[in-house]
Design a protein around this motif. Sequence first.
Motif, PDB file in Angstrom:
ATOM      1  N   SER A 121      56.992  59.221  14.238  1.00 28.22           N
ATOM      2  CA  SER A 121      57.703  59.842  13.114  1.00 28.22           C
ATOM      3  C   SER A 121      59.198  59.682  13.353  1.00 28.22           C
ATOM      4  O   SER A 121      59.632  59.198  14.397  1.00 28.22           O
ATOM      5  CB  SER A 121      57.350  61.328  13.044  1.00 28.22           C
ATOM      6  OG  SER A 121      57.837  61.966  14.204  1.00 28.22           O
ATOM      7  N   VAL A 122      59.988  60.109  12.374  1.00 23.79           N
ATOM      8  CA  VAL A 122      61.420  60.257  12.623  1.00 23.79           C
ATOM      9  C   VAL A 122      61.585  61.691  13.128  1.00 23.79           C
ATOM     10  O   VAL A 122      61.453  62.638  12.362  1.00 23.79           O
ATOM     11  CB  VAL A 122      62.241  60.051  11.329  1.00 23.79           C
ATOM     12  CG1 VAL A 122      63.716  60.299  11.598  1.00 23.79           C
ATOM     13  CG2 VAL A 122      62.035  58.652  10.788  1.00 23.79           C
ATOM     14  N   LYS A 146      71.639  67.865   9.087  1.00 19.72           N
ATOM     15  CA  LYS A 146      70.897  68.712   8.141  1.00 19.72           C
ATOM     16  C   LYS A 146      70.694  67.963   6.818  1.00 19.72           C
ATOM     17  O   LYS A 146      69.587  67.936   6.272  1.00 19.72           O
ATOM     18  CB  LYS A 146      71.676  70.016   7.928  1.00 19.72           C
ATOM     19  CG  LYS A 146      71.115  70.917   6.845  1.00 19.72           C
ATOM     20  CD  LYS A 146      69.826  71.587   7.300  1.00 19.72           C
ATOM     21  CE  LYS A 146      69.282  72.574   6.276  1.00 19.72           C
ATOM     22  NZ  LYS A 146      68.402  71.973   5.278  1.00 19.72           N
ATOM     23  N   SER A 147      71.753  67.320   6.322  1.00 19.24           N
ATOM     24  CA  SER A 147      71.648  66.611   5.045  1.00 19.24           C
ATOM     25  C   SER A 147      70.630  65.483   5.143  1.00 19.24           C
ATOM     26  O   SER A 147      69.804  65.295   4.259  1.00 19.24           O
ATOM     27  CB  SER A 147      72.985  65.980   4.659  1.00 19.24           C
ATOM     28  OG  SER A 147      74.021  66.863   4.862  1.00 19.24           O
ATOM     29  N   LEU A 148      70.705  64.754   6.244  1.00 15.45           N
ATOM     30  CA  LEU A 148      69.828  63.603   6.395  1.00 15.45           C
ATOM     31  C   LEU A 148      68.372  64.038   6.583  1.00 15.45           C
ATOM     32  O   LEU A 148      67.459  63.449   5.993  1.00 15.45           O
ATOM     33  CB  LEU A 148      70.305  62.773   7.591  1.00 15.45           C
ATOM     34  CG  LEU A 148      69.865  61.328   7.650  1.00 15.45           C
ATOM     35  CD1 LEU A 148      70.083  60.617   6.322  1.00 15.45           C
ATOM     36  CD2 LEU A 148      70.615  60.608   8.742  1.00 15.45           C
ATOM     37  N   MET A 149      68.149  65.069   7.405  1.00 16.22           N
ATOM     38  CA  MET A 149      66.773  65.497   7.639  1.00 16.22           C
ATOM     39  C   MET A 149      66.150  66.076   6.369  1.00 16.22           C
ATOM     40  O   MET A 149      64.938  65.986   6.177  1.00 16.22           O
ATOM     41  CB  MET A 149      66.692  66.500   8.798  1.00 16.22           C
ATOM     42  CG  MET A 149      66.826  65.884  10.176  1.00 16.22           C
ATOM     43  SD  MET A 149      65.855  64.389  10.470  1.00 16.22           S
ATOM     44  CE  MET A 149      64.181  64.994  10.648  1.00 16.22           C
ATOM     45  N   ASP A 150      66.979  66.670   5.492  1.00 21.63           N
ATOM     46  CA  ASP A 150      66.446  67.118   4.199  1.00 21.63           C
ATOM     47  C   ASP A 150      65.860  65.928   3.445  1.00 21.63           C
ATOM     48  O   ASP A 150      64.828  66.035   2.787  1.00 21.63           O
ATOM     49  CB  ASP A 150      67.559  67.759   3.354  1.00 21.63           C
ATOM     50  CG  ASP A 150      67.865  69.183   3.819  1.00 21.63           C
ATOM     51  OD1 ASP A 150      67.101  69.705   4.645  1.00 21.63           O
ATOM     52  OD2 ASP A 150      68.871  69.752   3.357  1.00 21.63           O
ATOM     53  N   GLU A 151      66.541  64.776   3.563  1.00 20.47           N
ATOM     54  CA  GLU A 151      66.081  63.599   2.829  1.00 20.47           C
ATOM     55  C   GLU A 151      64.956  62.863   3.559  1.00 20.47           C
ATOM     56  O   GLU A 151      64.211  62.111   2.958  1.00 20.47           O
ATOM     57  CB  GLU A 151      67.251  62.630   2.606  1.00 20.47           C
ATOM     58  CG  GLU A 151      68.371  63.298   1.822  1.00 20.47           C
ATOM     59  CD  GLU A 151      69.247  62.304   1.104  1.00 20.47           C
ATOM     60  OE1 GLU A 151      68.751  61.242   0.719  1.00 20.47           O
ATOM     61  OE2 GLU A 151      70.431  62.611   0.941  1.00 20.47           O
ATOM     62  N   LEU A 152      64.864  63.067   4.873  1.00 18.38           N
ATOM     63  CA  LEU A 152      63.833  62.357   5.653  1.00 18.38           C
ATOM     64  C   LEU A 152      62.629  63.246   5.966  1.00 18.38           C
ATOM     65  O   LEU A 152      61.845  62.952   6.874  1.00 18.38           O
ATOM     66  CB  LEU A 152      64.434  61.842   6.969  1.00 18.38           C
ATOM     67  CG  LEU A 152      65.546  60.805   6.847  1.00 18.38           C
ATOM     68  CD1 LEU A 152      66.092  60.437   8.221  1.00 18.38           C
ATOM     69  CD2 LEU A 152      65.039  59.552   6.141  1.00 18.38           C
ATOM     70  N   GLU A 292      76.616  58.720   1.212  1.00 17.11           N
ATOM     71  CA  GLU A 292      76.762  57.285   1.503  1.00 17.11           C
ATOM     72  C   GLU A 292      76.134  56.948   2.856  1.00 17.11           C
ATOM     73  O   GLU A 292      75.441  55.930   2.993  1.00 17.11           O
ATOM     74  CB  GLU A 292      78.254  56.890   1.506  1.00 17.11           C
ATOM     75  CG  GLU A 292      78.967  57.102   0.168  1.00 17.11           C
ATOM     76  CD  GLU A 292      79.516  58.520   0.002  1.00 17.11           C
ATOM     77  OE1 GLU A 292      79.279  59.372   0.895  1.00 17.11           O
ATOM     78  OE2 GLU A 292      80.182  58.776  -1.018  1.00 17.11           O
ATOM     79  N   ALA A 293      76.368  57.800   3.874  1.00  9.79           N
ATOM     80  CA  ALA A 293      75.770  57.559   5.198  1.00  9.79           C
ATOM     81  C   ALA A 293      74.250  57.670   5.107  1.00  9.79           C
ATOM     82  O   ALA A 293      73.513  56.853   5.672  1.00  9.79           O
ATOM     83  CB  ALA A 293      76.317  58.553   6.216  1.00  9.79           C
ATOM     84  N   ALA A 294      73.768  58.660   4.351  1.00  9.08           N
ATOM     85  CA  ALA A 294      72.311  58.841   4.204  1.00  9.08           C
ATOM     86  C   ALA A 294      71.682  57.622   3.551  1.00  9.08           C
ATOM     87  O   ALA A 294      70.591  57.183   3.949  1.00  9.08           O
ATOM     88  CB  ALA A 294      72.024  60.100   3.383  1.00  9.08           C
TER      89      ALA A 294
END
Length: 357
Positions: A121-122, A146-152, A292-294
Amino acid sequence: MSAQPRMPTESGTPDHFQYLHPVMKRNYGQWAWHERPRPGVLHHVSRTGDEVWTVRAGTQRQMDVYTIRKLCDIADKYADGYVRFTIRSNIEFMVADEAKVKPLIEALTKEGFPIGGTGNSVSMISHTQGWLHCDIPGTDASGVVKSLMDELHQEYVNEDMPNRVKITTSCCQINCGGQGDIAINVQHTKPPKINHDLVANLCERPSVVARCPVAAIRPAMVNGRPSLEVDERKCICCGACYPPCPPMQINDPEHSKIAIWVGGKNSNARSKPSLHKLVAAGIPNNPPRWPEAAAVVKKILAVYKQDAHAWERMGEWVERIGWPRFFELTGLPFTKFHVDNWRGARASLNTSAHVRF
Ligand code: SF4
Ligand code: SF4
């Protein structure tokens, strides 16, 4: 009165043994085999016949006291009162009875903690301290995470990746970040701006001069006061001078960017540990959600998931297909700055510790 010897101050982590679940303590070094009955759950069986189930949940890492109390209450009520955190800020609850696993998962899910992060998994993103704890960050690493894990979220609760994916985030360019399959790091793009009025009072000039890896800093007299100057043709915008000399401000809302690196790993399973390499630069440092980073990270993950063979780590996959193909598949622009194996670093970076004037 005789002088008392000065006693050393003991610091560091306490002995973890005292906090282990009793079954784990009893079976230390005795584990025979383990399996993953579902994503987020580990089942270990000892040679003595004892068994333990570990339920792994994601947290936001920097937690308020109410959230920590909530997690502790869940541990007391649904687990056996034992928790531990992994290095990537997953929280793990241990139970010695399989019947306790389902209610524990339900309680965690109800409170919004996802179950996963095991196997292919990620897993949760490890990150540096960010605005809350450190004095030099150029971004809030924990916010990016936090932002990225919300999306992943789906990649955390499922084990659909070719191999495990470890992502890391660093909020300055020089210090405590680690190697990762994908690393999201701050990237300064302009030399520091010096506030000459403050340097004499705040900075130990020789140590600032010695700190610069490319010998770009020199002592200087400015307006009759001792200060420093930067040779901007040499400066690589690393930010190393800012921590010992805060008047050399390098953080900038526009010119401090985010860079993405790919292919690092610490483990020596299957292949040697490797250093990650720069693949995307100049990405806006755009709180609170860093879209943008996400987008770049999600694109890399999607291509890796589709193209890598089973059990290939990100770096192994790129080595097999080659960097040109990586840039072709991900659609990221390739420039001469992007892939560097640091072989030339001994010649191109100043590695001497001598003070230079
Ligand atoms: S990465 Fe740099 S700014 Fe971030 S916590 Fe570590 S030392 Fe501080
Ligand atoms: S320490 Fe880094 S940022 Fe500071 S002057 Fe030297 S190269 Fe530039």
